[in-house]
Design an enzyme around this catalytic site. Structure first.
Site, PDB file in Angstrom:
ATOM      1  N   CYS A  29     -62.912 -15.917 -20.348  1.00  0.00           N
ATOM      2  CA  CYS A  29     -62.459 -15.656 -21.720  1.00  0.00           C
ATOM      3  C   CYS A  29     -62.525 -14.154 -22.030  1.00  0.00           C
ATOM      4  O   CYS A  29     -63.588 -13.531 -21.921  1.00  0.00           O
ATOM      5  CB  CYS A  29     -63.310 -16.435 -22.716  1.00  0.00           C
ATOM      6  SG  CYS A  29     -62.771 -16.195 -24.426  1.00  0.00           S
ATOM      7  N   HIS A  81     -63.117 -21.525 -22.502  1.00  0.00           N
ATOM      8  CA  HIS A  81     -62.529 -21.425 -21.163  1.00  0.00           C
ATOM      9  C   HIS A  81     -63.222 -20.333 -20.368  1.00  0.00           C
ATOM     10  O   HIS A  81     -63.697 -19.340 -20.938  1.00  0.00           O
ATOM     11  CB  HIS A  81     -61.011 -21.178 -21.237  1.00  0.00           C
ATOM     12  CG  HIS A  81     -60.621 -19.854 -21.814  1.00  0.00           C
ATOM     13  ND1 HIS A  81     -60.220 -18.786 -21.035  1.00  0.00           N
ATOM     14  CD2 HIS A  81     -60.588 -19.408 -23.096  1.00  0.00           C
ATOM     15  CE1 HIS A  81     -59.937 -17.753 -21.827  1.00  0.00           C
ATOM     16  NE2 HIS A  81     -60.155 -18.098 -23.076  1.00  0.00           N
ATOM     17  N   ARG A  90     -53.055 -18.967 -22.402  1.00  0.00           N
ATOM     18  CA  ARG A  90     -53.087 -19.824 -21.208  1.00  0.00           C
ATOM     19  C   ARG A  90     -53.829 -21.136 -21.446  1.00  0.00           C
ATOM     20  O   ARG A  90     -53.992 -21.931 -20.524  1.00  0.00           O
ATOM     21  CB  ARG A  90     -53.771 -19.058 -20.056  1.00  0.00           C
ATOM     22  CG  ARG A  90     -53.022 -17.798 -19.654  1.00  0.00           C
ATOM     23  CD  ARG A  90     -53.876 -16.888 -18.807  1.00  0.00           C
ATOM     24  NE  ARG A  90     -55.000 -16.317 -19.571  1.00  0.00           N
ATOM     25  CZ  ARG A  90     -55.880 -15.468 -19.083  1.00  0.00           C
ATOM     26  NH1 ARG A  90     -55.793 -15.094 -17.821  1.00  0.00           N
ATOM     27  NH2 ARG A  90     -56.860 -15.009 -19.838  1.00  0.00           N
ATOM     28  N   ASP A  98     -56.277 -17.720 -26.556  1.00  0.00           N
ATOM     29  CA  ASP A  98     -55.681 -17.343 -25.270  1.00  0.00           C
ATOM     30  C   ASP A  98     -54.427 -18.178 -24.970  1.00  0.00           C
ATOM     31  O   ASP A  98     -54.467 -19.407 -25.012  1.00  0.00           O
ATOM     32  CB  ASP A  98     -56.737 -17.568 -24.168  1.00  0.00           C
ATOM     33  CG  ASP A  98     -56.337 -16.919 -22.853  1.00  0.00           C
ATOM     34  OD1 ASP A  98     -55.242 -17.227 -22.355  1.00  0.00           O
ATOM     35  OD2 ASP A  98     -57.122 -16.103 -22.334  1.00  0.00           O
ATOM     36  N   CYS A 123     -59.735 -21.422 -27.976  1.00  0.00           N
ATOM     37  CA  CYS A 123     -59.480 -19.981 -27.944  1.00  0.00           C
ATOM     38  C   CYS A 123     -57.981 -19.722 -28.128  1.00  0.00           C
ATOM     39  O   CYS A 123     -57.149 -20.530 -27.728  1.00  0.00           O
ATOM     40  CB  CYS A 123     -59.951 -19.390 -26.615  1.00  0.00           C
ATOM     41  SG  CYS A 123     -59.780 -17.583 -26.548  1.00  0.00           S
TER      42      CYS A 123
END
Ligand code: CO
Length: 211
Positions: A99, A96, A44, A42, A40
């Site tokens: 999400c 994750h 993080r 993302d 992803c």
């Protein structure tokens, strides 16, 4: 501040050269990672950082929701290059918990173009509605969908001509399904992986962890 990033870069490059004067020369001459990471976008969930892999050790493709759209030329180009040129042995599809993409697919609001992008997540949710609707806690239900989404993307990837052809030629490539916990920094193996010698996953994975 952007200048901080550039200052950090100078320090980082200087440190690498101090450890090994030929570090960048060697790295620029050869790229031979064993792993392709599909994760992803993302911020993080940075592939190299959470797996401890160094530059040159993992080829990375990231998009919102770690999706394998089989008409996505970007992803397909990455996968083909990884399989045919880099000859990676492992492809990791890593979702994750928590999400935002999976959440956006399910929150009932209109977000824009990304709603089209996220259609496969809604498809996964619809086909798994029987089990998802039994989960009363919304966060738990979304996290379960994050897991199911990984399994679905593995299935989608395994059906691409790129992977089928590689397996038919006897290439030893294994696709792994992982999920990362934002709350604890740990990666779980969803055990829905597949290789050329095995039947494709059914998408019916166990709930083995909670976020
Ligand atoms: Co995400």
């Amino acid at each position: 501040m952007l200048t901080d990033l550039l200052d950090h870069n100078i320090k980082w490059a200087t440190e690498r050269r101090r450890e090994d004067p030929d570090y960048f020369k060697k790295l620029s001459e050869l790229q031979r990672p064993d792993y392709l990471w599909i994760g992803c976008s993302d911020s993080r969930v940075p592939a190299n950082v959470i797996t401890g892999l160094k530059p040159g050790e993992v080829f990375v493709h990231r998009n919102v929701g770690n999706l394998v759209h089989r008409g996505d030329l970007n992803l397909l180009s990455v996968v083909e290059f990884a399989v045919e040129a880099l000859e990676v042995k492992h492809i990791i599809v890593c979702g994750h918990y928590g999400c935002g993409g999976v959440n956006a697919a399910m929150d009932g609001h209109r977000h824009g173009i990304v709603d089209h992008w996220l259609q496969p997540v809604r498809d996964v949710a619809e086909s798994a509605d029987g089990q998802l609707s039994k989960i009363t806690d919304r966060e738990t239900r979304l996290n379960r969908l994050c897991e199911l989404n990984v399994a679905a993307q593995i299935d989608s990837l395994a059906r691409t001509p790129i992977i089928r052809s590689a397996w038919q030629r006897g290439r030893d490539i294994r696709i792994h399904g992982w999920i990362y916990g934002l709350n604890d920094g740990l990666i779980r193996d969803l055990e829905c992986g597949v290789s050329g010698n095995e039947p494709r996953p059914s998408g019916q994975i166990q709930t083995i962890h909670s976020a």
